[in-house]
Design a protein around this motif. Sequence first.
Motif, PDB file in Angstrom:
ATOM      1  N   ASP A  58       0.852  -1.149  -0.028  1.00 54.91           N
ATOM      2  CA  ASP A  58       0.003  -0.086  -0.165  1.00 54.91           C
ATOM      3  C   ASP A  58       0.941   1.098   0.308  1.00 54.91           C
ATOM      4  N   ILE A  59       1.052   1.749  -1.125  1.00 56.19           N
ATOM      5  CA  ILE A  59       1.737   3.109  -1.302  1.00 56.19           C
ATOM      6  C   ILE A  59       1.562   4.374  -0.317  1.00 56.19           C
ATOM      7  N   THR A  60       0.214   4.440   0.295  1.00 58.55           N
ATOM      8  CA  THR A  60      -0.381   5.348   0.906  1.00 58.55           C
ATOM      9  C   THR A  60       0.187   5.366   2.090  1.00 58.55           C
ATOM     10  N   VAL A  61       0.923   4.268   2.792  1.00 60.13           N
ATOM     11  CA  VAL A  61       1.563   4.134   3.995  1.00 60.13           C
ATOM     12  C   VAL A  61       3.123   4.463   4.133  1.00 60.13           C
ATOM     13  N   ALA A  62       3.489   4.433   2.786  1.00 57.61           N
ATOM     14  CA  ALA A  62       4.970   4.703   2.577  1.00 57.61           C
ATOM     15  C   ALA A  62       5.041   6.321   2.921  1.00 57.61           C
ATOM     16  N   THR A  63       6.470   6.684   3.292  1.00 60.48           N
ATOM     17  CA  THR A  63       6.772   7.841   3.598  1.00 60.48           C
ATOM     18  C   THR A  63       7.729   8.447   2.607  1.00 60.48           C
ATOM     19  N   THR A  64       7.591   9.848   2.543  1.00 55.80           N
ATOM     20  CA  THR A  64       8.247  10.388   1.627  1.00 55.80           C
ATOM     21  C   THR A  64       8.909  11.611   2.199  1.00 55.80           C
ATOM     22  N   GLU A  65      10.022  12.195   1.717  1.00 56.94           N
ATOM     23  CA  GLU A  65      10.978  13.075   2.443  1.00 56.94           C
ATOM     24  C   GLU A  65      10.960  14.126   1.225  1.00 56.94           C
ATOM     25  N   CYS A  66      10.354  15.580   1.633  1.00 57.33           N
ATOM     26  CA  CYS A  66      10.108  16.236   0.501  1.00 57.33           C
ATOM     27  C   CYS A  66      11.340  16.869   0.262  1.00 57.33           C
ATOM     28  N   ALA A  67      11.991  17.095  -1.086  1.00 56.04           N
ATOM     29  CA  ALA A  67      13.139  17.677  -1.343  1.00 56.04           C
ATOM     30  C   ALA A  67      13.439  19.240  -0.957  1.00 56.04           C
ATOM     31  N   GLN A  68      12.365  19.815  -1.092  1.00 57.90           N
ATOM     32  CA  GLN A  68      12.321  21.348  -0.936  1.00 57.90           C
ATOM     33  C   GLN A  68      12.340  21.611   0.633  1.00 57.90           C
ATOM     34  N   CYS A  69      11.664  20.969   1.595  1.00 55.35           N
ATOM     35  CA  CYS A  69      11.519  21.653   2.889  1.00 55.35           C
ATOM     36  C   CYS A  69      11.984  20.448   4.038  1.00 55.35           C
ATOM     37  N   GLY A  70      12.174  19.269   3.221  1.00 50.79           N
ATOM     38  CA  GLY A  70      12.514  18.335   4.146  1.00 50.79           C
ATOM     39  C   GLY A  70      11.272  17.351   5.347  1.00 50.79           C
ATOM     40  N   CYS A  71      10.243  18.028   4.958  1.00 43.16           N
ATOM     41  CA  CYS A  71       8.871  17.248   5.562  1.00 43.16           C
ATOM     42  C   CYS A  71       8.816  16.045   5.189  1.00 43.16           C
ATOM     43  N   PRO A  94       3.604  10.472   5.525  1.00 39.25           N
ATOM     44  CA  PRO A  94       2.903   9.314   4.676  1.00 39.25           C
ATOM     45  C   PRO A  94       2.533  10.009   3.224  1.00 39.25           C
ATOM     46  N   VAL A  95       2.444   9.097   2.335  1.00 37.06           N
ATOM     47  CA  VAL A  95       2.210   9.471   0.900  1.00 37.06           C
ATOM     48  C   VAL A  95       0.659   9.937   1.285  1.00 37.06           C
ATOM     49  N   ALA A  96      -0.310   9.334   1.986  1.00 37.57           N
ATOM     50  CA  ALA A  96      -1.453   9.811   2.116  1.00 37.57           C
ATOM     51  C   ALA A  96      -1.782  11.068   2.502  1.00 37.57           C
ATOM     52  N   CYS A  97      -0.800  11.822   3.160  1.00 36.67           N
ATOM     53  CA  CYS A  97      -0.974  13.183   3.451  1.00 36.67           C
ATOM     54  C   CYS A  97      -0.761  14.212   2.270  1.00 36.67           C
ATOM     55  N   LEU A  98       0.017  13.843   1.203  1.00 35.68           N
ATOM     56  CA  LEU A  98       0.338  14.626   0.269  1.00 35.68           C
ATOM     57  C   LEU A  98      -0.871  15.194  -0.376  1.00 35.68           C
ATOM     58  N   VAL A  99      -0.964  16.420  -1.071  1.00 35.02           N
ATOM     59  CA  VAL A  99      -2.128  17.355  -1.583  1.00 35.02           C
ATOM     60  C   VAL A  99      -1.865  16.740  -2.999  1.00 35.02           C
TER      61      VAL A  99
END
Length: 102
Positions: free
Chosen positions: A35-48, A51-56
Motif C-alpha cells: 500500500d503506497i499510501t502508508v509509505a513515507t516521503t521526504e520532501c526535497a524542498q523543505c525536508g518534511c 505518509p504519501v496519504a498526506c500529500l496534496v
Amino acid sequence: MKEAGMEAARGQSASDNHVDGNALAGAFAELFTTDITVATTECAQCGCIGPVACLVVYADAPGYVARCQECGGVVLKLVRTPETARIDLRGTVTLTMRLPDM
C-alpha cells in the motif's frame, strides 16, 4: 506552513480542487505490491517527512501531481499511458515502504 501560506507559496487560492494522497492508491496498486499510501516521503524542498496519504494531490491533469503538505512543493508526478507508467520522484529525497512479512 499553514494551508493559506502553502496556497500563497503555490500561487493558488483556497478554492482550488484537490484531494489527499489516498487518491494515489489505485494508480500505484498496479505498480507496487504494498500500500503506497502508508509509505513515507521526504520532501526535497523543505525536508518534511510524512505518509504519501498526506500529500496534496491534483488529479485533474493528464496525470497525478502530489505536493508537499507543508511547503506545497511538487513531491511526485505519475503519468500513465495504455502501455507505460512514468513516475517522477525528483521532489522526493526518499520514498520508504515497509516490506511485507515473509
